[in-house]
Design a protein around this motif. Structure first.
Motif, PDB file in Angstrom:
ATOM      1  N   SER A 106       0.861  -1.160   0.151  1.00  0.00           N
ATOM      2  CA  SER A 106       0.043  -0.004  -0.034  1.00  0.00           C
ATOM      3  C   SER A 106       0.931   1.258   0.028  1.00  0.00           C
ATOM      4  O   SER A 106       0.497   2.316  -0.712  1.00  0.00           O
ATOM      5  N   VAL A 107       1.936   1.274   0.671  1.00  0.00           N
ATOM      6  CA  VAL A 107       2.875   2.377   0.809  1.00  0.00           C
ATOM      7  C   VAL A 107       3.757   2.567  -0.772  1.00  0.00           C
ATOM      8  O   VAL A 107       3.533   3.586  -1.289  1.00  0.00           O
ATOM      9  N   LEU A 108       3.912   1.485  -1.365  1.00  0.00           N
ATOM     10  CA  LEU A 108       4.622   1.496  -2.801  1.00  0.00           C
ATOM     11  C   LEU A 108       3.367   2.065  -3.742  1.00  0.00           C
ATOM     12  O   LEU A 108       3.954   2.559  -4.875  1.00  0.00           O
ATOM     13  N   GLN A 109       2.395   1.594  -3.437  1.00  0.00           N
ATOM     14  CA  GLN A 109       1.259   2.179  -4.552  1.00  0.00           C
ATOM     15  C   GLN A 109       0.671   3.572  -4.300  1.00  0.00           C
ATOM     16  O   GLN A 109       0.193   4.109  -5.254  1.00  0.00           O
ATOM     17  N   ALA A 110       0.985   4.071  -2.904  1.00  0.00           N
ATOM     18  CA  ALA A 110       0.479   5.467  -2.792  1.00  0.00           C
ATOM     19  C   ALA A 110       1.108   6.512  -3.771  1.00  0.00           C
ATOM     20  O   ALA A 110       2.342   6.401  -4.105  1.00  0.00           O
ATOM     21  N   PRO A 111       0.419   7.670  -3.880  1.00  0.00           N
ATOM     22  CA  PRO A 111       1.266   8.619  -5.056  1.00  0.00           C
ATOM     23  C   PRO A 111       2.137   9.102  -4.403  1.00  0.00           C
ATOM     24  O   PRO A 111       3.150   9.678  -4.986  1.00  0.00           O
ATOM     25  N   SER A 112       2.068   9.255  -2.957  1.00  0.00           N
ATOM     26  CA  SER A 112       3.098  10.335  -2.334  1.00  0.00           C
ATOM     27  C   SER A 112       2.994   9.877  -0.886  1.00  0.00           C
ATOM     28  O   SER A 112       2.365   9.522  -0.173  1.00  0.00           O
ATOM     29  N   VAL A 113       4.355   9.330  -0.460  1.00  0.00           N
ATOM     30  CA  VAL A 113       4.603   9.107   0.917  1.00  0.00           C
ATOM     31  C   VAL A 113       6.116   9.998   1.386  1.00  0.00           C
ATOM     32  O   VAL A 113       6.800  10.500   0.593  1.00  0.00           O
ATOM     33  N   ALA A 114       6.099  10.070   2.857  1.00  0.00           N
ATOM     34  CA  ALA A 114       7.432  10.551   3.234  1.00  0.00           C
ATOM     35  C   ALA A 114       8.008   9.700   4.616  1.00  0.00           C
ATOM     36  O   ALA A 114       7.091   9.353   5.543  1.00  0.00           O
ATOM     37  N   ILE A 115       9.421   9.524   4.518  1.00  0.00           N
ATOM     38  CA  ILE A 115       9.896   9.093   5.643  1.00  0.00           C
ATOM     39  C   ILE A 115      10.845   9.801   6.258  1.00  0.00           C
ATOM     40  O   ILE A 115      11.419  10.828   5.608  1.00  0.00           O
ATOM     41  N   ARG A 116      10.640  10.192   7.499  1.00  0.00           N
ATOM     42  CA  ARG A 116      11.532  11.241   8.168  1.00  0.00           C
ATOM     43  C   ARG A 116      12.140  10.514   9.255  1.00  0.00           C
ATOM     44  O   ARG A 116      11.786   9.798  10.066  1.00  0.00           O
TER      45      ARG A 116
ATOM     46  N   LEU B 171      14.332   2.679  -1.884  1.00  0.00           N
ATOM     47  CA  LEU B 171      14.592   3.233  -0.653  1.00  0.00           C
ATOM     48  C   LEU B 171      13.640   3.139   0.287  1.00  0.00           C
ATOM     49  O   LEU B 171      13.959   3.022   1.554  1.00  0.00           O
ATOM     50  N   LEU B 172      12.245   3.016   0.048  1.00  0.00           N
ATOM     51  CA  LEU B 172      11.100   2.698   0.858  1.00  0.00           C
ATOM     52  C   LEU B 172      11.394   1.320   1.608  1.00  0.00           C
ATOM     53  O   LEU B 172      10.969   1.006   2.775  1.00  0.00           O
ATOM     54  N   LYS B 173      11.799   0.451   0.770  1.00  0.00           N
ATOM     55  CA  LYS B 173      12.167  -0.873   1.335  1.00  0.00           C
ATOM     56  C   LYS B 173      13.233  -1.001   2.346  1.00  0.00           C
ATOM     57  O   LYS B 173      13.205  -2.008   3.070  1.00  0.00           O
ATOM     58  N   ILE B 174      14.083  -0.036   2.512  1.00  0.00           N
ATOM     59  CA  ILE B 174      15.176   0.104   3.519  1.00  0.00           C
ATOM     60  C   ILE B 174      14.524  -0.073   4.651  1.00  0.00           C
ATOM     61  O   ILE B 174      15.021  -0.891   5.766  1.00  0.00           O
ATOM     62  N   TRP B 175      13.387   0.557   4.984  1.00  0.00           N
ATOM     63  CA  TRP B 175      12.640   0.756   6.260  1.00  0.00           C
ATOM     64  C   TRP B 175      11.379  -0.453   6.260  1.00  0.00           C
ATOM     65  O   TRP B 175      11.070  -0.746   7.365  1.00  0.00           O
ATOM     66  N   LEU B 176      10.745  -0.661   5.138  1.00  0.00           N
ATOM     67  CA  LEU B 176       9.611  -1.332   4.988  1.00  0.00           C
ATOM     68  C   LEU B 176       9.600  -2.604   4.374  1.00  0.00           C
ATOM     69  O   LEU B 176       8.380  -3.052   4.267  1.00  0.00           O
ATOM     70  N   GLY B 177      10.693  -2.878   3.719  1.00  0.00           N
ATOM     71  CA  GLY B 177      10.767  -4.174   3.030  1.00  0.00           C
ATOM     72  C   GLY B 177      10.753  -5.442   3.817  1.00  0.00           C
ATOM     73  O   GLY B 177      10.764  -5.601   4.900  1.00  0.00           O
TER      74      GLY B 177
ATOM     75  N   GLY C  83      21.480  -1.011   3.423  1.00  0.00           N
ATOM     76  CA  GLY C  83      19.764  -0.900   3.318  1.00  0.00           C
ATOM     77  C   GLY C  83      19.401  -1.272   1.787  1.00  0.00           C
ATOM     78  O   GLY C  83      18.573  -1.950   1.496  1.00  0.00           O
ATOM     79  N   PHE C  84      20.072  -0.462   0.891  1.00  0.00           N
ATOM     80  CA  PHE C  84      20.078  -0.626  -0.367  1.00  0.00           C
ATOM     81  C   PHE C  84      20.217  -2.020  -0.909  1.00  0.00           C
ATOM     82  O   PHE C  84      19.715  -2.628  -1.816  1.00  0.00           O
ATOM     83  N   ASN C  85      21.457  -2.730  -0.246  1.00  0.00           N
ATOM     84  CA  ASN C  85      21.670  -3.966  -0.747  1.00  0.00           C
ATOM     85  C   ASN C  85      20.702  -4.874  -0.481  1.00  0.00           C
ATOM     86  O   ASN C  85      20.387  -5.775  -1.245  1.00  0.00           O
TER      87      ASN C  85
ATOM     88  N   LYS D  88      13.670  -7.144   4.272  1.00  0.00           N
ATOM     89  CA  LYS D  88      14.868  -7.058   5.285  1.00  0.00           C
ATOM     90  C   LYS D  88      14.976  -5.678   5.855  1.00  0.00           C
ATOM     91  O   LYS D  88      15.965  -5.038   5.292  1.00  0.00           O
ATOM     92  N   PRO D  89      14.182  -5.239   6.532  1.00  0.00           N
ATOM     93  CA  PRO D  89      14.202  -3.835   6.877  1.00  0.00           C
ATOM     94  C   PRO D  89      15.395  -3.468   7.926  1.00  0.00           C
ATOM     95  O   PRO D  89      16.021  -4.435   8.362  1.00  0.00           O
ATOM     96  N   ALA D  90      15.662  -2.146   8.077  1.00  0.00           N
ATOM     97  CA  ALA D  90      16.669  -1.790   8.902  1.00  0.00           C
ATOM     98  C   ALA D  90      16.495  -2.542  10.380  1.00  0.00           C
ATOM     99  O   ALA D  90      17.458  -2.855  11.018  1.00  0.00           O
ATOM    100  N   GLN D  91      15.275  -2.323  10.850  1.00  0.00           N
ATOM    101  CA  GLN D  91      14.833  -2.902  12.161  1.00  0.00           C
ATOM    102  C   GLN D  91      13.375  -3.280  11.990  1.00  0.00           C
ATOM    103  O   GLN D  91      12.719  -2.552  11.817  1.00  0.00           O
ATOM    104  N   LYS D  92      13.087  -4.664  12.413  1.00  0.00           N
ATOM    105  CA  LYS D  92      11.771  -5.370  12.121  1.00  0.00           C
ATOM    106  C   LYS D  92      10.895  -4.571  13.145  1.00  0.00           C
ATOM    107  O   LYS D  92       9.695  -4.205  12.811  1.00  0.00           O
ATOM    108  N   SER D  93      11.325  -4.012  14.180  1.00  0.00           N
ATOM    109  CA  SER D  93      10.146  -3.257  15.215  1.00  0.00           C
ATOM    110  C   SER D  93       9.862  -1.938  14.603  1.00  0.00           C
ATOM    111  O   SER D  93       8.813  -1.477  14.621  1.00  0.00           O
ATOM    112  N   LEU D  94      10.886  -1.106  14.196  1.00  0.00           N
ATOM    113  CA  LEU D  94      10.623  -0.025  13.421  1.00  0.00           C
ATOM    114  C   LEU D  94       9.753  -0.173  12.386  1.00  0.00           C
ATOM    115  O   LEU D  94       8.870   0.530  12.085  1.00  0.00           O
TER     116      LEU D  94
END
Length: 176
Positions: free
Chosen positions: A61-71, A155-161, A91-93, A163-169
């Motif tokens: 749903s995040v990938l399909q959204a027209p616009s999102v932001a990660i802060r 880029l979005l998958k770094i946090w939401l994919g 993260g990109f790897n 293999k995220p940066a951290q599962k709890s995050l």
């Protein structure tokens, strides 16, 4: 050029970081979807928050959204430019299944955002727009736009994919 990144008074506070209920980037209001703390070895490093046009509980749903932001709000003096660059490269790897070559020019352009010193209190906002790519802001000032849908998704998958940066995050940002 200074961009207007509005942040109304926040009712939510995480790791002493006030979280805006809404941000307005490029004239598009985005609501706080969820936020969490990125920690390592029991140390809080940054608060990561996800802003969306409508509630999103899945990567799709995040990938399909027209616009999102990660802060990312830096809450530790332990984060340096070099450590942030290393973490983003990792993260990109992970986000590309170990094959970032197809978007390497965009990754290189994006990494320039993290070449300046990073200090506790810095804020990075990454606006990911389907038709434009990723526009990066540091402390409210527009830095650069990196084009490309494959780059935006990675880029979005770094946090939401997967293999995220951290599962709890990831769970916290998706409001789980």
């Amino acid at each position: 050029m200074t961009a207007v990144v509005s942040a109304p008074l926040a009712a939510n506070i995480l790791a002493d970081v006030p979280l805006a209920d809404e941000v307005n980037l490029s004239g598009q209001p985005l609501a706080l979807n969820g936020a969490g703390i990125r920690s390592k070895f029991f140390m809080d490093l940054y608060v990561g928050s996800l802003y969306t046009t409508s509630p999103s509980q899945t990567l799709d749903s995040v990938l399909q959204a027209p616009s999102v932001a990660i802060r990312l709000n830096i809450v530790s003096g332990m984060i340096t430019s070099e450590k942030m660059q290393d973490a983003i490269i990792d993260g990109f790897n992970d986000a590309t299944g170990g094959e970032p070559q197809a978007i390497q020019p965009q990754i290189d352009a994006f990494m320039a955002l993290f070449s300046a010193p990073i200090i506790e209190g810095d804020q990075f906002t990454l606006e990911a727009t389907k038709d434009l790519g990723v526009t990066a802001y540091k402390n409210g000032e527009k830095q650069a736009t990196v084009e490309g849908e494959a780059f935006r998704q990675a880029l979005l998958k770094i946090w939401l994919g997967d293999k995220p940066a951290q599962k709890s995050l990831k769970r916290a940002m998706l409001g789980e």
